[in-house]
Design an enzyme around this catalytic site. Structure first.
Site, short mmCIF file in Angstrom:
data_model
loop_
_atom_site.label_atom_id
_atom_site.label_comp_id
_atom_site.label_asym_id
_atom_site.label_seq_id
_atom_site.Cartn_x
_atom_site.Cartn_y
_atom_site.Cartn_z
N LYS A 195 0.88 -1.17 0.00
CA LYS A 195 0.00 0.00 0.00
C LYS A 195 0.92 1.22 0.00
O LYS A 195 0.89 2.06 0.90
CB LYS A 195 -0.92 -0.06 1.24
CG LYS A 195 -2.03 0.98 1.27
CD LYS A 195 -3.13 0.73 0.23
CE LYS A 195 -4.12 1.90 0.24
NZ LYS A 195 -5.06 1.83 -0.89
N ASP A 227 -5.41 -3.12 -2.50
CA ASP A 227 -6.84 -3.05 -2.82
C ASP A 227 -7.07 -3.53 -4.26
O ASP A 227 -8.01 -4.28 -4.55
CB ASP A 227 -7.42 -1.65 -2.57
CG ASP A 227 -6.56 -0.53 -3.14
OD1 ASP A 227 -5.43 -0.79 -3.62
OD2 ASP A 227 -7.01 0.64 -3.10
N ASP A 251 -2.44 -12.32 5.14
CA ASP A 251 -3.51 -13.03 5.86
C ASP A 251 -4.82 -12.90 5.09
O ASP A 251 -5.51 -13.88 4.83
CB ASP A 251 -3.65 -12.43 7.27
CG ASP A 251 -4.78 -13.08 8.04
OD1 ASP A 251 -4.90 -14.31 8.00
OD2 ASP A 251 -5.57 -12.34 8.68
N ASP A 255 -6.70 -15.85 2.31
CA ASP A 255 -8.06 -16.37 2.47
C ASP A 255 -8.88 -16.15 1.20
O ASP A 255 -9.63 -17.01 0.76
CB ASP A 255 -8.78 -15.67 3.65
CG ASP A 255 -8.68 -16.48 4.94
OD1 ASP A 255 -7.69 -17.25 5.07
OD2 ASP A 255 -9.56 -16.35 5.80
C1 IPM Z 1 -3.88 -17.61 9.59
C2 IPM Z 1 -4.85 -17.30 10.71
C3 IPM Z 1 -4.06 -16.66 11.85
C4 IPM Z 1 -3.42 -15.38 11.31
C5 IPM Z 1 -4.89 -16.38 13.11
C6 IPM Z 1 -5.54 -17.64 13.63
C7 IPM Z 1 -4.09 -15.71 14.19
O1 IPM Z 1 -5.86 -16.48 10.27
O2 IPM Z 1 -2.97 -18.44 9.80
O3 IPM Z 1 -4.07 -17.04 8.51
O4 IPM Z 1 -4.08 -14.34 11.27
O5 IPM Z 1 -2.27 -15.44 10.92
MG MG Z 2 -5.80 -16.07 8.20
#
Ligand code: IPM
Ligand code: MG
Length: 360
Positions: A195, A227, A251, A255
């Site tokens: 960013k 973003d 993180d 996901d």
């Molecule tokens: C991940 C999880 C962890 C993180 C949490 C559980 C602390 O979300 O491994 O991505 O944020 O790193």
């Molecule tokens: Mg995570």
């Protein structure tokens, strides 16, 4: 060869899926002449229940004595589990952050792959996913917001919370090198995500990454704002090979990337330091809602075990054998509930483990 492996079964579906991965490792040992020595380690909620804290110093010591650690998942349902009545530093996640820091696991590799057989589960339109995608998210794991100073205090009668985001050039350089090294073994493209239009830490990130890139003339470096990256991941995921980014962005983006594959139950991950040691775990969480039912998908954990053989033990042939066995189980039509589709054969956790073992 003797493989000295620490095992953190963890919480929720953790024990079920790790048991299957251990079974697969034993099978690999049998076929290829290795023996696995497993050391059970307690972390997360399982450790809170026994020791009152999510990770003890003895466990850290025991983990350091292993050559690699295989982990299930940790944590429970925050709205119902008593673990979340504890102060934040004593909750399950604190154990995970502590082991990352104590073992210096700064490089987190999270592949996001669209499996041909599982294309139906992908939430994106076919015109976007035609040709598939295969990216590696390289997330910095021991710096940034996660480990900066934080506080909550009243300032002038107003409750105020603070989290600080710090990176130094040494931390950036070592993760960048890892990212470029991995890219050299892949399609030779690094997208560095930051960013830099707002944050100083991102401007330093961009500068250091550009310096590291000079040592890798064959690799194409592209900079992308976070973003925009969040948009591009759903708009055109095939453009990505290695995504290199800091802790918090990684993180979130990892996901998102796993979700667009539609099969998070298939995705492995590795957290590495400067040695051969690594912590290997599935990308998905502990899924407390389905724990103990024998229906969780063990494949992500089994593929994490394959990554472990590859990165920590240099056993490429054995890692290939696991990956091929998983591919064959899928092409033979077996599915756990999370990846089930019409006309396929639905199996549970243990049976999936058995089917993979049979193909090794
Ligand atoms: C991940 C999880 C962890 C993180 C949490 C559980 C602390 O979300 O491994 O991505 O944020 O790193
Ligand atoms: Mg995570």
């Amino acid at each position: 060869m003797q493989l000295n492996i620490g095992v953190i079964k963890g919480d929720g579906i953790g024990p079920e899926i790790v048991t299957e991965a251990m079974k697969v490792l034993d099978r690999v040992g049998e076929v290829y002449g290795h023996s696995c020595e497993f050391t059970q380690l307690l972390m997360g909620g399982a450790s809170i229940d026994v020791n009152g804290i999510p990770l003890t110093d003895e466990t850290i010591k025991a983990a350091k004595a292993c050559e690699a650690v295989l982990m299930g998942s940790i944590g429970g349902d925050a709205s119902t589990s008593p673990w979340y009545q504890l102060e934040p530093s004593k909750r399950p996640e604190a154990g995970l952050l502590k082991i990352r820091k104590e073992l210096n696991l700064f490089a987190n590799l999270r592949p996001a792959v669209l499996y041909d057989e599982l294309k139906g589960a992908c939430p994106l339109k076919e015109e976007i996913t035609a040709g598939g995608f295969d990216m590696m998210i390289m997330r910095e794991l021991t710096g940034g917001l996660y480990f900066g100073e934080r506080s909550t205090e009243e300032i002038g009668g107003v409750m105020t919370a603070k989290d600080s985001l710090t990176y130094n050039e040494v931390e950036i350089r070592r993760i960048a090198k890892r990212g470029f090294d991995i890219a050299m073994k892949r399609r030779k493209k690094v997208t560095s995500v930051d960013k830099a239009n707002v944050l100083d830490s991102s401007r330093l990130w961009r500068k250091v990454v550009a310096e590291v890139a000079q040592d890798y003339p064959e690799v194409t470096l592209e900079n992308m704002l976070v973003d925009n990256c969040a948009m591009q991941l759903v708009k055109d995921p095939k453009q990505f090979d290695v995504i290199l980014t800091e802790n918090m962005f990684g993180d979130i983006l990892s996901d998102e990337a796993s979700m667009v594959t539609g099969s998070i139950g298939m995705l492995a991950s590795a957290s590495l330091n400067e040695t051969k040691f690594g912590l290997y775990e599935p990308s998905g969480g502990s899924a407390p809602d389905i724990a103990g039912q024998g229906i969780a998908n063990p494949i992500a954990t089994i593929l994490s075990a394959a990554m472990m053989l590859r990165f920590s033990f240099d056993l490429d042939k054995e890692a290939d054998a696991i990956e091929h066995a998983v591919g064959r189980v899928l092409s033979d039509g077996y599915r756990t509930g999370d990846i089930m589709s019409e006309g396929k054969k639905k199996v549970g956790t243990v049976q999936m483990g058995d089917l993979i073992c049979e193909r090794i």
